[in-house]
Scaffold this active site. Sequence first.
Site, PDB file in Angstrom:
ATOM      1  N   LYS A 262      75.092  40.753  37.324  1.00 54.53           N
ATOM      2  CA  LYS A 262      74.985  39.421  37.931  1.00 54.53           C
ATOM      3  C   LYS A 262      76.370  38.850  38.065  1.00 54.53           C
ATOM      4  O   LYS A 262      77.286  39.223  37.312  1.00 54.53           O
ATOM      5  CB  LYS A 262      74.152  38.493  37.049  1.00 54.53           C
ATOM      6  CG  LYS A 262      73.568  37.329  37.799  1.00 54.53           C
ATOM      7  CD  LYS A 262      72.278  37.730  38.491  1.00 54.53           C
ATOM      8  CE  LYS A 262      71.585  36.595  39.180  1.00 54.53           C
ATOM      9  NZ  LYS A 262      70.192  36.940  39.495  1.00 54.53           N
TER      10      LYS A 262
HETATM   11  N1  GLU Z   1      69.104  37.414  42.998  1.00 56.70           N
HETATM   12  C1  GLU Z   1      67.873  38.137  43.101  1.00 56.70           C
HETATM   13  C2  GLU Z   1      67.250  38.320  41.733  1.00 56.70           C
HETATM   14  O1  GLU Z   1      67.518  37.572  40.813  1.00 56.70           O
HETATM   15  C3  GLU Z   1      68.009  39.419  43.893  1.00 56.70           C
HETATM   16  C4  GLU Z   1      68.985  40.407  43.362  1.00 56.70           C
HETATM   17  C5  GLU Z   1      69.213  41.605  44.286  1.00 56.70           C
HETATM   18  O2  GLU Z   1      68.572  41.692  45.298  1.00 56.70           O
HETATM   19  O3  GLU Z   1      70.053  42.415  43.927  1.00 56.70           O
HETATM   20  O4  GLU Z   1      66.422  39.164  41.539  1.00 56.70           O
END
Ligand code: GLU
Length: 423
Positions: free
Chosen positions: A112
Amino acid sequence: MSLVPGDGAQINPFETARKQVDIVADLIGLDDGMRAMLKSPKRELSVNFPVRMDDGSYRVFNGYRVQYNMARGPSKGGIRYHPQVSLDEVRALAAWMTWKCAVVDLPYGGAKGGVICDPKKMSKGELERLTRRFASEILPIIGPEMDIPAPDVYTDSQTMAWIMDTYSMQKGYSVPGVVTGKPISLGGSQGRGEATGRGCAYVIREAAPHAGVKVKGASLAVQGFGNAGSIAARILQDEQGAKLVAASDSKGGVYKADGINVGALEAHKAKTGSVTGFAGAKSISNAELLETKVDVLIPAALENQITSKNADKIQAKIVAEAANGPTVPEADTILFQKRITVLPDILANAGGVTVSYFEWAQDIQGYFWPLSEVTNRLEGVMVRSYNDVHKVAEEKRVHNRTAAYVLAIQRVADAIRMRGIYP
Ligand code: GLU
């Protein structure tokens, strides 16, 4: 998205994430070494970088990229822009991405990113310069085989286009697979924009019979009427006959017992910037929204919304977590005792990363699928994953979150054991 810190704003999400691993490690008897590995992020990059603002001044911003675990494949996860971003929040979100990818069985680890900023107070030009500079700072540790960012809170397909361009300019050729959630014109996937909400709607549909809820005619409350929350509501209304009765965002909420048309509320929000002031609806606070008597409550905003302080007041039959980390472990226990069916974040919002995986696979092959194929495959993944989680919950007599963690942690631990510890 509703972006107001809830009652639990002071709760450290990384402590929550570590507690969740401990609960499962005790249940499945993981040894101390494995437990320590699963509770530690693999790699963390912290960057401070200047951005030229429109008035000619320079400001220094702080950002992070945390790669939590890569045992099952390249790490995957969004980048969020928000004033409340912290390193511990990004660590927690990276841990949750690891379990999320494992529970739906994608060949990914978890990561993240986040930048401390208030995008609502920045111009498009400032956001572009911030994004390009942040991308340059984290460039050494991202890439289609290493770590693949995506949108998250207050970032979108435009943000991803800037990151893709910045990365590609450094390489000297276009690298669409470095990020997902891109515009279709740059190698994005059909259906990615609605994937989180659509996946959540499928999981609710699958869980409803086990929770004594008939989706046709069921009442819904959505905290965070943004990308994930409004789309889940729209699909539940249009395809499954449910009825939205309450919705909120960072400015407040609205309630109407005989139903709010989702399309009309979307149009109102697009015009005014908020759900508040919707004609014919009563105004309610975010806290009241959570405690509304409905069949299905969808927290689709930030972490720490359902805590030991308000869990006892939740009246929904199903809580489907479109947000990451809306419920803290103490609240889970209370909801379980109240026989409320919780569809945990790592399952309920995994539709987004699932279609991100499809996007990455399409980019790498240079071969793109029609929307129907994306939607059918997404439905297959969500239905299978719900059934996997439900089976473990029944077998082990635990709630769905613990069951999802059992599945995910076993998969990650198996990968670590099979690979062995280097050197
Ligand atoms: N931000 C989204 C999540 O928390 C998608 C992450 C992604 O597609 O890599 O799942």
